[in-house]
Scaffold this motif. Structure first.
Motif, short mmCIF file in Angstrom:
data_model
loop_
_atom_site.label_atom_id
_atom_site.label_comp_id
_atom_site.label_asym_id
_atom_site.label_seq_id
_atom_site.Cartn_x
_atom_site.Cartn_y
_atom_site.Cartn_z
N TYR A 171 -55.82 -51.59 32.51
CA TYR A 171 -57.13 -52.28 32.45
C TYR A 171 -57.08 -53.52 31.58
O TYR A 171 -57.95 -54.38 31.66
CB TYR A 171 -58.21 -51.31 31.95
CG TYR A 171 -58.60 -50.30 32.99
CD1 TYR A 171 -59.56 -50.60 33.96
CD2 TYR A 171 -57.99 -49.06 33.05
CE1 TYR A 171 -59.91 -49.69 34.93
CE2 TYR A 171 -58.33 -48.13 34.03
CZ TYR A 171 -59.29 -48.46 34.96
OH TYR A 171 -59.62 -47.55 35.94
N ASP A 172 -56.07 -53.60 30.71
CA ASP A 172 -56.02 -54.71 29.76
C ASP A 172 -55.16 -55.87 30.26
O ASP A 172 -54.85 -56.78 29.49
CB ASP A 172 -55.49 -54.20 28.41
CG ASP A 172 -54.15 -53.47 28.56
OD1 ASP A 172 -53.78 -53.12 29.70
OD2 ASP A 172 -53.48 -53.24 27.54
N LYS A 173 -54.77 -55.85 31.52
CA LYS A 173 -53.89 -56.91 32.01
C LYS A 173 -54.55 -57.70 33.14
O LYS A 173 -55.26 -57.14 33.98
CB LYS A 173 -52.59 -56.30 32.56
CG LYS A 173 -51.76 -55.52 31.54
CD LYS A 173 -50.60 -56.36 31.00
CE LYS A 173 -49.89 -55.65 29.87
NZ LYS A 173 -49.09 -54.52 30.37
N ALA A 174 -54.28 -59.01 33.15
CA ALA A 174 -54.78 -59.85 34.24
C ALA A 174 -54.06 -59.50 35.54
O ALA A 174 -54.63 -59.60 36.62
CB ALA A 174 -54.59 -61.32 33.91
#
Ligand code: SF4
Ligand code: SF4
Ligand code: SF4
Lengths: 350, 379
Positions: A171-174
């Motif tokens: 969820y924390d990655k583009a």
């Protein structure tokens, strides 16, 4: 106009008949596991919670160390590895069950037990059934369920579907990836065995052909409590060790030398093999002395949700017969209505 | 009694329009942030609750609300009730924007959106197994159909008579597809949750989810037509189409009745009530059912159907019922276990508000500049 309406219903009911006749088409059932399916057995009664399997798992899959938000908030990260649950950096997790004084192993009351969570490699994987892009596939030979980054669209339907909450998403990655245990298929392809089994010092996690694993599990739950049993370590086929980290190849100790056997007294097994029939069955099986639900393992029922879901979908969409029949009726109805709209002058004429 | 349509005209940059425009800009900026830093940077979504406000509101509820065009087309074309034809164009316009933005929301919500094409390619598509494939194919096709259905409005304005006639002649085929696709995807949207198995509470989990979603979508479609007609008449200070609306409202009790019967039969058959307790799930279950039952009772009476206020409140209740049902079946009733919790983050909500604002801005622009609303002669 009334007559037309009756005709329209006739057509609709023709569609409905087609639909109900389709529902008698053979129901979808889970396909049997391939004869060479790989399996992993986790015996919680042997697990000492050393987390060697976690370290091995991270090493085999080049995954970074991780913490939960509390340590992260204090600025500690990448120093040691201590997440509380599986996540996008952790494919394999040892958790603990504790009760009361928690001083006796393998005991439900006032005792404790470990449990190792990882992908179950379901016989009929819900993740693969749900995934719209076939990013999840079950290998025809090994039965290993793997994920393909070039197909996945990141919709996370697999996370909704998996009854064990196994697939994890960045969820924390583009540009996010989905992570889950793939039974170290890349290591197995080189002749090795899953890292969690290879490095487990007690034989709590062992690897083998699924049929052998299942047999071993059945044998164990039939054992007398307190009897001595030669527990194999790492693998049913013998111990696999890396010759060296550099060349990365494997040698196999022949079973004869018995170095991979540990004789130990048998704990009081629950008479149940978790994973054997859960959600249509799995290739990762578990044994325990503490009830499985106490270990936090879900009860997904014995048939896979995938089978139910696909049966209904197939009923409605098989050969596109029902939708096409419905479309035919609708074209007819729409044609008739546009004509009557025009003849009544309700639609402006060009 | 020929129908003609005309642009509403008037000033575009009114105060509400500017507010909506600002909200739209804020939403778009946050979407940009999401594409740079990931979905987690703007949402509270997590490995236990992978679907949240965006899927449930922007796609499930928004397409339900956008079923006005579908519901009216069922009446006019499938049941040959030509007298409702004047209500189609405005309903259609709302549907076009609702669905187009739902597709847009899918791109925002999917992490690896450049691979969305794999849903459609024969080599990778999981067609036949994954309900999401059916949803995706059918929604994208419907968007094309909606724009074709709306094209006469633009062609009228741009004076492309020849083209318009060609479109007009083949319109019945387009209309048929316009009836088929929502039937397919509104049911498939419900089908999505079957594979969630017992992670979805038995208060909602049933093999009949597709039928329940379809029935509630059609009810929402009729309700939105009624709501929109009364609301825009009030706001735009046009006369009420009261007679037509009251006649239209007779369909609603039947739909709601069918929904509730199926809902309760499946619920009792699955022993779903065993999960009813005094908690968030239980409270939402009761609210949801009251919202379905209230308009059913009100609209059963012919006298009530002829009162604009009753019609208005009943339609709001149906819209809320459909929306709450969708939230319940996808979020409130969904419990992955493992201690996961979810409540939308502020930025997540602002992006949804932004999408709604874009929709409203586009709608207002269209009705003021394009011939969408019928000209009322006896006004
Ligand atoms: S445990 Fe979950 S991720 Fe693993 S194969 Fe089964 S459904 Fe798929
Ligand atoms: S996130 Fe990827 S792997 Fe999971 S269901 Fe969607 S497309 Fe398939
Ligand atoms: S098989 Fe490999 S990836 Fe799976 S849990 Fe064991 S070490 Fe980790």
């Amino acid at each position: 106009m009334q007559v037309d309406r009756r005709e329209f219903f006739k057509i609709l009911s023709a569609g409905a008949v087609t639909m109900s006749s389709i529902s008698t088409v053979q129901a979808r059932t889970a396909t049997a596991l391939p004869p060479d399916a790989e399996g992993v057995l986790y015996d919680a009664t042997l697990c000492i919670g050393c987390k060697s399997c976690e370290v091995a798992c991270k090493r085999n899959n080049s995954m970074p160390m991780d913490h939960d938000s509390y340590e992260k908030d204090l600025g500690v990260d990448g120093v040691w590895d201590a997440p509380k649950d599986l996540n996008a950096k952790t494919l394999n997790k040892i958790q603990v069950y504790r009760n009361g004084k928690a001083n006796t192993r393998n005991q439900e009351v006032d005792g404790f037990s470990f449990v190792r969570r990882a992908c179950m490699h379901c016989a009929d994987p819900d993740c693969a059934s749900a995934c719209p892009t076939t990013a999840f596939t079950k290998d025809e030979k090994t039965g290993i369920v793997a994920w393909d980054k070039d197909r996945c669209c990141g919709c996370r339907y697999c996370q909704i579907a998996c009854p064990y909450n196994i697939p994890k998403f960045e969820y924390d990655k583009a540009i996010p990836l989905v992570h889950k245990c793939e039974m170290c298929s890349h290591v197995q392809a080189e002749g090795g065995i899953p890292g969690c089994a290879e490095f487990c010092p007690t034989g709590a996690t062992i690897h083998g052909k699924f049929t052998d694993i299942l047999e071993e599990a059945k044998r164990r739950i039939a054992l007398q409590e307190g009897a001595e049993y030669p527990y194999p370590v790492s693998s049913l086929k013998g111990v696999f060790r890396r010759t060296s980290d550099k060349d990365g190849s494997f040698i196999q100790d022949e079973p004869q030398d018995n170095s991979f056997i540990q004789r130990r007294p048998v704990a009081k097994y629950i008479d149940y093999i978790y994973g054997q029939s859960e959600s249509g069955g799995a290739q990762y099986l578990m044994l325990s002395a503490v009830p499985f639900e106490k270990l936090g393992l879900p009860k997904p029922g014995f048939s896979s949700a995938a089978a139910r879901s696909e049966n209904i979908s197939h009923t409605l969409y098989k050969g596109m017969i029902a939708p096409i029949a419905l479309l035919g009726g609708l074209v007819f109805a729409a044609h008739r209505s546009s004509k009557s709209l025009e003849s009544e002058g309700e639609v402006d004429h060009e | 009694m020929s129908e003609t349509y005309a642009p509403l005209g008037g000033k575009l940059w009114t105060k509400p329009f500017s507010i909506l425009f600002t909200l739209a800009v804020v939403g778009i900026a946050l979407m940009g942030y999401r594409f740079l830093f990931g979905i987690g940077a703007v949402t509270n979504l997590n490995d236990g609750y992978p679907w949240g406000l965006w899927i449930v509101y922007d796609i499930l509820v928004a397409t339900g609300l956008a079923c006005g065009g579908y519901a009216m087309a069922i009446l006019v074309y499938a049941f040959n009730r030509g007298q409702y034809h004047p209500l189609i164009r405005p309903a259609l316009l709302a549907s076009v924007f609702g669905y187009t933005l739902a597709a847009f929301a899918i791109v925002i919500d999917t992490g690896r959106y450049w691979n969305l094409i794999n849903i459609f390619l024969p080599g990778t598509s999981n067609i036949g197994s994954s309900w999401m494939v059916e949803v995706a194919i059918s929604i994208s096709s419907y968007i094309v159909v909606l724009w074709i259905e709306l094209s006469p409005v633009m062609l009228e304005k741009w004076n492309k008579t020849k083209l318009r006639r060609a479109v007009h002649r083949s319109m019945f085929v387009v209309v048929a597809f316009g009836l088929l696709f929502p039937t397919l995807h509104q049911s498939s949207l419900g089908g999505l949750m079957i594979v969630a198995g017992n992670k979805l509470s038995p208060l909602w989990q049933t093999d009949w989810l597709p039928a329940l979603f379809l029935l509630s979508a059609i009810s929402m479609g009729f309700a939105v037509v009624v709501f929109e007609a009364i609301f825009s008449a009030t706001v735009l200070k046009r006369p009420y189409e009261q007679k037509m609306l009251s006649k239209l409202a007779w369909t609603i009790p039947y739909l709601l009745g069918a929904f509730l019967v199926l809902r309760w039969v499946t619920l009792l058959a699955n022993n779903g009530l065993s999960d009813l307790a005094f908690n968030a799930k239980g409270i939402m279950f009761v609210i949801e059912n009251l919202l379905f039952i209230y308009p059913l009772i009100v609209l059963l009476s012919k006298a009530n159907r002829e009162k604009l206020t009753q019609l208005f409140y009943a339609s709001i209740s149906i819209l809320l019922a459909g929306a709450v049902y969708r939230f319940d079946a996808f979020l409130v009733g969904f419990d992955p276990g493992g201690g996961f919790v979810y409540f939308p983050a502020v930025a997540e909500i602002l992006i949804t508000v932004g999408i709604i604002s874009i929709e409203l801005v586009a709608y207002l622009f269209f009705v003021k500049r394009f011939p969408v609303l019928p000209v009322l002669k006896d006004a």
